[in-house]
Design a protein around this motif. Structure first.
Motif, PDB file in Angstrom:
ATOM      1  N   ALA B 290      37.556  59.313  34.987  1.00 51.65           N
ATOM      2  CA  ALA B 290      37.938  58.298  33.989  1.00 51.65           C
ATOM      3  C   ALA B 290      39.360  57.802  34.247  1.00 51.65           C
ATOM      4  CB  ALA B 290      37.821  58.869  32.575  1.00 51.65           C
ATOM      5  N   ALA B 291      40.228  58.712  34.683  1.00 55.27           N
ATOM      6  CA  ALA B 291      41.609  58.315  34.967  1.00 55.27           C
ATOM      7  C   ALA B 291      41.640  57.274  36.088  1.00 55.27           C
ATOM      8  CB  ALA B 291      42.433  59.547  35.353  1.00 55.27           C
ATOM      9  N   TYR B 292      40.819  57.478  37.104  1.00 64.66           N
ATOM     10  CA  TYR B 292      40.753  56.490  38.191  1.00 64.66           C
ATOM     11  C   TYR B 292      40.193  55.171  37.672  1.00 64.66           C
ATOM     12  CZ  TYR B 292      42.169  59.655  41.921  1.00 64.66           C
ATOM     13  OH  TYR B 292      42.907  60.483  42.729  1.00 64.66           O
ATOM     14  N   ASN B 293      39.165  55.260  36.838  1.00 67.02           N
ATOM     15  CA  ASN B 293      38.588  54.026  36.281  1.00 67.02           C
ATOM     16  C   ASN B 293      39.604  53.279  35.419  1.00 67.02           C
ATOM     17  OD1 ASN B 293      36.162  54.283  37.562  1.00 67.02           O
ATOM     18  ND2 ASN B 293      35.115  55.264  35.817  1.00 67.02           N
ATOM     19  N   ALA B 294      40.556  54.037  34.838  1.00 61.84           N
ATOM     20  CA  ALA B 294      41.585  53.406  34.003  1.00 61.84           C
ATOM     21  C   ALA B 294      42.733  52.858  34.857  1.00 61.84           C
ATOM     22  CB  ALA B 294      42.121  54.423  32.993  1.00 61.84           C
ATOM     23  N   GLY B 295      42.623  52.975  36.193  1.00 64.51           N
ATOM     24  CA  GLY B 295      43.628  52.348  37.060  1.00 64.51           C
ATOM     25  C   GLY B 295      44.701  53.277  37.556  1.00 64.51           C
ATOM     26  N   GLU B 296      44.556  54.572  37.312  1.00 69.88           N
ATOM     27  CA  GLU B 296      45.572  55.494  37.824  1.00 69.88           C
ATOM     28  C   GLU B 296      45.298  55.877  39.275  1.00 69.88           C
ATOM     29  OE1 GLU B 296      47.583  58.517  35.603  1.00 69.88           O
ATOM     30  OE2 GLU B 296      46.107  58.230  34.006  1.00 69.88           O
ATOM     31  N   ALA B 297      46.348  56.281  39.944  1.00 68.44           N
ATOM     32  CA  ALA B 297      46.303  56.807  41.323  1.00 68.44           C
ATOM     33  C   ALA B 297      45.740  55.765  42.294  1.00 68.44           C
ATOM     34  CB  ALA B 297      45.516  58.118  41.401  1.00 68.44           C
ATOM     35  N   LYS B 298      44.508  55.419  42.144  1.00 65.52           N
ATOM     36  CA  LYS B 298      43.827  54.346  42.903  1.00 65.52           C
ATOM     37  C   LYS B 298      43.482  54.716  44.338  1.00 65.52           C
ATOM     38  CE  LYS B 298      45.942  50.404  40.449  1.00 65.52           C
ATOM     39  NZ  LYS B 298      47.098  51.035  39.796  1.00 65.52           N
ATOM     40  N   GLU B 299      44.394  55.387  45.023  1.00 67.49           N
ATOM     41  CA  GLU B 299      44.249  55.579  46.471  1.00 67.49           C
ATOM     42  C   GLU B 299      45.308  56.594  46.901  1.00 67.49           C
ATOM     43  OE1 GLU B 299      43.183  55.945  49.492  1.00 67.49           O
ATOM     44  OE2 GLU B 299      42.545  53.872  49.920  1.00 67.49           O
ATOM     45  N   GLY B 300      45.185  57.090  48.116  1.00 67.54           N
ATOM     46  CA  GLY B 300      46.171  58.017  48.674  1.00 67.54           C
ATOM     47  C   GLY B 300      45.462  59.153  49.391  1.00 67.54           C
ATOM     48  N   VAL B 301      46.213  59.847  50.295  1.00 71.56           N
ATOM     49  CA  VAL B 301      45.664  60.993  51.025  1.00 71.56           C
ATOM     50  C   VAL B 301      44.352  60.611  51.721  1.00 71.56           C
ATOM     51  CG1 VAL B 301      45.404  63.506  50.921  1.00 71.56           C
ATOM     52  CG2 VAL B 301      46.641  62.349  49.116  1.00 71.56           C
ATOM     53  N   GLY B 302      44.232  59.339  52.094  1.00 69.36           N
ATOM     54  CA  GLY B 302      43.054  58.914  52.857  1.00 69.36           C
ATOM     55  C   GLY B 302      41.780  58.774  52.059  1.00 69.36           C
TER      56      GLY B 302
END
Lengths: 343, 343
Positions: B290-302
């Protein structure tokens, strides 16, 4: 899950003329652990400027371990246990520094710190089981030094410790150990129950890291197999002198078992080791295999442990030999000018 | 064979208040790359004292990459691209040092040496294909710095670079970049065709290592996929400004593609990138997803690269999500007190 952890380090004890065959020449030997780490990780040297071969052209046992680990998908991790040359293999840092000649008074001052950091790392590993391996030229001499300082010089029989050379230079090793004890003002057995003293004064950084890793892993109930020959017997002695009384396994090659200078049964009894010996069934019609059959190299880089893992996974030794041939050919391709050393 | 290479480093630019969410607090953020390296390697932190989560508890994308790499058996290698804290993951050394705040006059003096060593390492890798990934808190700001110095600040559209925060602090990033240019006496575009100047004066050590690795691998015809978001777009810009004109791929997540501050199509056109976007199909009924769906982090560590590898291997995204849940639960178990940060 099983992880094979290679502790790669150096000791200037290897520079003593005639003491080790872990490299084509004494000058090249310092690169051997860095190259072994790369061969285990990538299947061939990447940064190291050498392919580790003995003066007669016998390939490093890393080729066997790589062949098995890649075939079985065994996770491998390299710890920088005192490398003196750069490696392209990823390494875990535990503060180990290259070891000096054991004839110097304090050859491995980084041993206590590296032992402690390795112990902590061993405690934190997430695996059910680890196999601990070493690559350190001159390591059988430092192993004899540690065993002598612990008062266990006869644990492998009255001749003790193996060699990467077909003719074990045992009298030279004994002279070096005697000079080392003298330089450190130690008598045989003076470091009994003090393995960290033995490792610092008479050992090498790779042995210190192996012992620390094993101690930490055993504290957290990770099964530990010491994957190697007489150097790993010295690690077992360190663990017993550190007070560890639980089960301890050693997996080694048939070449060590066949070495007349080594009495594995006695070591198993005296140190309460569960010893596994595995024979890869090498044939004389392959130059790399023939060298092993002639008594060269014998063990190292976890070769005996890798063979035991292959046996346990019911991987036929014919497949192991086939994969070894492939890695061997790739090594020759990687550095043809080094495959047949000059001397 | 495919290898995923994670370049893990730090930049004190991340210490600027409000600039990054790559850690529960600014003090803990310096541990994030070390912990990400451990999560990728072992599935959980080993030595690092934190589980990287955002201030709201969003887990590091390392959890997704680990889940996929372990499931597919993808080889992973971590390069020390300027770590500031110890890691228990094995790392390759290329001489990168932690980066300073880009508002300092010479924030990444190790960039040229690390670029050269990484290039040499990239040339020597034995793989057919590599995926290059980064973990460096504050990295989107340094990416904007590099793009600006190269004269490519508008390559991602008029707003440019993504963020690990749901609300991208773009005006703050622009202020920091402007101050950085001023400190280095550079104007926008002043480092065009000189990516190493841009990386040293306005970048971070991880970006320098990614660019060097890519350059070396491409020279030896290893296929390279830049696995990440706008930071990897900055790496692509460095390669183009270094004169590389061949094919170049970028694999990123649907979260980057959905970011209104990023125009991936424009970047693909301007830099001639073959862009792959993969959607893991995260559901709102799991707190990490849900955190990703809310726009957090998004990408990183490949993460985007790992998802692309899963897609190519026809691994169902349902399986990816299931493995992610397992890694996520293990992370929470590893450090429950850090899962809900204090802030």
């Amino acid at each position: 899950m099983t992880r094979l952890v290679l502790c790669a380090g150096t000791s200037r004890t290897a520079e003593i003329d005639g003491i080790s065959a872990a490299g084509a020449t004494t000058d090249l030997m310092v690169h051997t652990p860095s190259a072994d780490a790369e061969i285990l990780t990538y299947g061939r040297p990447v940064r190291a400027p050498v392919v580790p071969v003995s003066p007669s052209g016998c390939p490093t046992p890393a080729a066997v371990t790589r062949a098995v680990a890649a075939e079985l998908g065994v996770e491998t991790t390299v710890v920088d246990a005192g490398l003196a040359e750069p490696t392209g293999a990823p390494t875990v840092t535990v503060g180990a520094r290259p070891g000096d000649d054991i004839r110097e008074p304090d050859p491995v001052p980084s041993a206590p710190g590296a032992f402690a950091a390795a112990r902590q790392f061993g405690r934190s590993l997430p695996d059910d089981e680890i196999f601990l391996a070493e690559t350190v030229p001159g390591g059988t001499t430092t192993a004899l030094g540690v065993l002598t300082a612990l008062g266990e010089a006869d644990v492998l029989g009255d001749r003790t410790v193996s060699s990467s050379l077909p003719e074990n230079p045992l009298s030279l090793k004994r002279e070096v150990v005697a000079a080392g004890l003298s330089a450190s003002s130690l008598s045989p057995g003076a470091a009994a129950d003090e393995p960290q003293v033995a490792l610092r004064r008479m050992g090498d950084p790779a042995l210190a890291v192996v012992a620390g890793l094993a101690a930490g892993a055993l504290e957290t109930d990770t099964a530990v197999t010491l994957a190697g020959g007489t150097q790993l017997v010295a690690a077992a002695a360190c663990l017993r002198h550190d007070g560890y009384e639980g089960p301890l396994s050693l997996a080694t090659t048939a070449f060590i078992d066949a070495d007349p200078t080594v009495d594995l049964d006695r070591a198993a009894g005296d140190l309460d080791l569960d010893v596994t010996v595995t024979d890869p069934g090498f044939s004389d019609d392959h130059p790399g295999m023939a060298a092993y059959n002639a008594g060269e190299a014998k063990e190292g880089v976890g070769m005996g442990g890798a063979l035991a893992l292959a046996d346990r996974a019911e991987l036929p030794m014919e497949t192991v030999r086939s994969r070894f041939r492939t890695v061997y050919d790739r090594l020759l391709d990687a550095a043809p000018e080094q495959a047949v050393p000059e001397q």
